[in-house]
Scaffold this motif. Sequence first.
Motif, PDB file in Angstrom:
ATOM      1  N   THR A  29       0.840  -1.200   0.000  1.00  0.00           N
ATOM      2  CA  THR A  29       0.000   0.000   0.000  1.00  0.00           C
ATOM      3  C   THR A  29       0.872   1.246   0.000  1.00  0.00           C
ATOM      4  O   THR A  29       0.633   2.193  -0.767  1.00  0.00           O
ATOM      5  CB  THR A  29      -0.913   0.000   1.241  1.00  0.00           C
ATOM      6  N   ALA A  30       1.887   1.250   0.852  1.00  0.00           N
ATOM      7  CA  ALA A  30       2.782   2.399   0.933  1.00  0.00           C
ATOM      8  C   ALA A  30       3.488   2.651  -0.397  1.00  0.00           C
ATOM      9  O   ALA A  30       3.652   3.804  -0.821  1.00  0.00           O
ATOM     10  CB  ALA A  30       3.811   2.181   2.044  1.00  0.00           C
ATOM     11  N   LEU A  31       3.877   1.586  -1.077  1.00  0.00           N
ATOM     12  CA  LEU A  31       4.552   1.743  -2.363  1.00  0.00           C
ATOM     13  C   LEU A  31       3.607   2.285  -3.426  1.00  0.00           C
ATOM     14  O   LEU A  31       4.002   3.122  -4.251  1.00  0.00           O
ATOM     15  CB  LEU A  31       5.148   0.419  -2.806  1.00  0.00           C
ATOM     16  N   ALA A  72      14.954   4.371  -0.128  1.00  0.00           N
ATOM     17  CA  ALA A  72      15.798   4.748   1.008  1.00  0.00           C
ATOM     18  C   ALA A  72      15.010   5.529   2.053  1.00  0.00           C
ATOM     19  O   ALA A  72      15.186   5.335   3.265  1.00  0.00           O
ATOM     20  CB  ALA A  72      16.996   5.560   0.522  1.00  0.00           C
ATOM     21  N   GLU A  73      14.135   6.414   1.603  1.00  0.00           N
ATOM     22  CA  GLU A  73      13.321   7.194   2.539  1.00  0.00           C
ATOM     23  C   GLU A  73      12.290   6.311   3.242  1.00  0.00           C
ATOM     24  O   GLU A  73      12.019   6.478   4.434  1.00  0.00           O
ATOM     25  CB  GLU A  73      12.613   8.324   1.795  1.00  0.00           C
ATOM     26  N   MET A  74      11.749   5.336   2.517  1.00  0.00           N
ATOM     27  CA  MET A  74      10.727   4.474   3.108  1.00  0.00           C
ATOM     28  C   MET A  74      11.292   3.524   4.148  1.00  0.00           C
ATOM     29  O   MET A  74      10.574   3.126   5.079  1.00  0.00           O
ATOM     30  CB  MET A  74      10.018   3.691   2.003  1.00  0.00           C
ATOM     31  N   VAL A  75      12.545   3.122   4.005  1.00  0.00           N
ATOM     32  CA  VAL A  75      13.138   2.205   4.984  1.00  0.00           C
ATOM     33  C   VAL A  75      14.071   2.930   5.951  1.00  0.00           C
ATOM     34  O   VAL A  75      14.763   2.294   6.735  1.00  0.00           O
ATOM     35  CB  VAL A  75      13.876   1.034   4.288  1.00  0.00           C
ATOM     36  N   GLY A 110      10.378   1.360  25.091  1.00  0.00           N
ATOM     37  CA  GLY A 110      10.272  -0.028  25.508  1.00  0.00           C
ATOM     38  C   GLY A 110      10.145  -1.013  24.362  1.00  0.00           C
ATOM     39  O   GLY A 110      10.148  -2.224  24.584  1.00  0.00           O
ATOM     40  N   ASP A 111      10.025  -0.522  23.130  1.00  0.00           N
ATOM     41  CA  ASP A 111       9.938  -1.397  21.959  1.00  0.00           C
ATOM     42  C   ASP A 111      11.158  -1.123  21.098  1.00  0.00           C
ATOM     43  O   ASP A 111      11.370   0.006  20.643  1.00  0.00           O
ATOM     44  CB  ASP A 111       8.651  -1.104  21.173  1.00  0.00           C
ATOM     45  N   ASP A 112      11.987  -2.149  20.875  1.00  0.00           N
ATOM     46  CA  ASP A 112      13.233  -1.915  20.143  1.00  0.00           C
ATOM     47  C   ASP A 112      13.041  -1.887  18.636  1.00  0.00           C
ATOM     48  O   ASP A 112      13.980  -1.603  17.886  1.00  0.00           O
ATOM     49  CB  ASP A 112      14.301  -2.946  20.518  1.00  0.00           C
ATOM     50  N   ARG A 113      11.823  -2.179  18.153  1.00  0.00           N
ATOM     51  CA  ARG A 113      11.590  -2.114  16.720  1.00  0.00           C
ATOM     52  C   ARG A 113      11.545  -0.666  16.239  1.00  0.00           C
ATOM     53  O   ARG A 113      11.226   0.246  16.989  1.00  0.00           O
ATOM     54  CB  ARG A 113      10.283  -2.821  16.364  1.00  0.00           C
ATOM     55  N   ARG A 114      11.861  -0.497  14.955  1.00  0.00           N
ATOM     56  CA  ARG A 114      11.784   0.823  14.336  1.00  0.00           C
ATOM     57  C   ARG A 114      10.871   0.729  13.121  1.00  0.00           C
ATOM     58  O   ARG A 114      10.540  -0.357  12.672  1.00  0.00           O
ATOM     59  CB  ARG A 114      13.197   1.291  13.946  1.00  0.00           C
ATOM     60  N   TYR A 115      10.457   1.891  12.628  1.00  0.00           N
ATOM     61  CA  TYR A 115       9.526   1.906  11.513  1.00  0.00           C
ATOM     62  C   TYR A 115       9.911   3.013  10.556  1.00  0.00           C
ATOM     63  O   TYR A 115      10.440   4.050  10.960  1.00  0.00           O
ATOM     64  CB  TYR A 115       8.080   2.126  12.008  1.00  0.00           C
ATOM     65  N   GLY A 116       9.667   2.753   9.260  1.00  0.00           N
ATOM     66  CA  GLY A 116       9.900   3.770   8.249  1.00  0.00           C
ATOM     67  C   GLY A 116       8.583   4.313   7.743  1.00  0.00           C
ATOM     68  O   GLY A 116       7.782   4.847   8.503  1.00  0.00           O
TER      69      GLY A 116
END
Length: 334
Positions: A61-63, A259-262, A270-276
Motif C-alpha cells: 500500500t505504501a509503495l 531509502a526514505e521508506m526504509v 520499551g519497543d526496540d523495533r523501528r519503523y519507516g
Amino acid sequence: MPLAADVDRIAQETGFAGVVRVDRAGATELDAAYGLADRRHALAMTTQSQLAIASGVKGMTALAVMSLVEEGTLTLATTARSLLGTDLPLVADDVTVEHLLGHRSGIGDYIDEESDTPIEAYLMPVPVHLLETTEQFLPVLDGFPTAFPAGERFAYCNSGFVVLALLAERASGVPFHDLVRERVCRPAGMVDTDFLRMDALPGRAAVGYVEMGGEWRTNALHMPVLGSGDGGIYSTGADLHRFWTALFAGRIVSAETVAEMVRPRPTVPGDDRRYGLGFWVHPTREIAQLEGFDAGVSFRSSHDPARELTVTVIGTTAAAAWPLATVLDAQLLD
C-alpha cells in the motif's frame, strides 16, 4: 545443525502449517512447505501455495501511494481531509499522507492494538460480505475519536492504511486493488500475488484457521471478503523474494524513495523495533521487514540488501509463524 534440519524439527514440534523460504545472493537455500493448505479436504501445503500475509500488504500500500507521490498525483504533505471531503469527520484536518504512512496520524483505529483480546475473538463491525471495495470500508473506519495530535508519536494503526488506500484511489481515479497490481506486483514480477476473495479462494490458496470450541474453523467469518490497504493479499515465498529484489533494484519506485521508506524512525519507548514508511526496520541493522498477524494468518518477511538475504515465514494460524521466524531471525539476521 543444518538450517533445513533445524526448520524441519521446529515445524514438526509446533505442528506448523505454512511455508518457509530463504534466499541469499541469488541462490535459494531453503524452500519448504509443511502441513495442510486445506484441512477439510486434506490438501497438502506446497511451495506454490498462495497464503494470506495480512498486514504485510501495508508495505505494498505504501509503495502504491509513494508511486503516486513520485508522479505528483499526491505529496507527503497532502492532507487526508482534502480527499475525504465530509467523510470520516473525526479524522483531524491536519493529518497528512506522511503521518498515515508512518503510523503517526493519531486517528482512531478500528482494531484496538493494545487490547488483550485474542485476535481470533475479533469480528468485523459490519457483515464481512459487504466489504468488497475500499469505499465500502467507510462505515468500519467511522466513529473513532482522535487518539493524539498528528505527528506527536508512533501508534500502529490499521485504519490509517485503509485511509491511505482510499486517498490513493480517489486521487488517481483507479481502484486500489488495481493500483497495487499495476504499480507493485507487475513491476516486481509477482505473478502469484493478488487480493483474493475469501468466499472464492482458488485451488492453490491456503485456508486460514482459528481454533474455537476445541475445533479448527476457517477464518472466513473474521475477515473482509476482499481486503484493502491494511490486509487481504495472498502471496508465495517465491513472489516475496521477487518483491524484495525488485524493491531494492528500484523497479517499483526509485532508489531514493526506497531509502526514505526504509529510513528508520523511533517507535515507542520499551519497543526496540523501528519503523519507516510502510516498513518495519530491524532493531539494530538496516534490514527491512514486513509483518502480518490476524485470525488465521501469521507472516514475517525480512530482507537484508547488503547481504542479498531474504527470510520469509508464512503460517495459516495466528501463532504458527513465530517460533520459526524467531529462530531464523536469530540465526540469519542478528
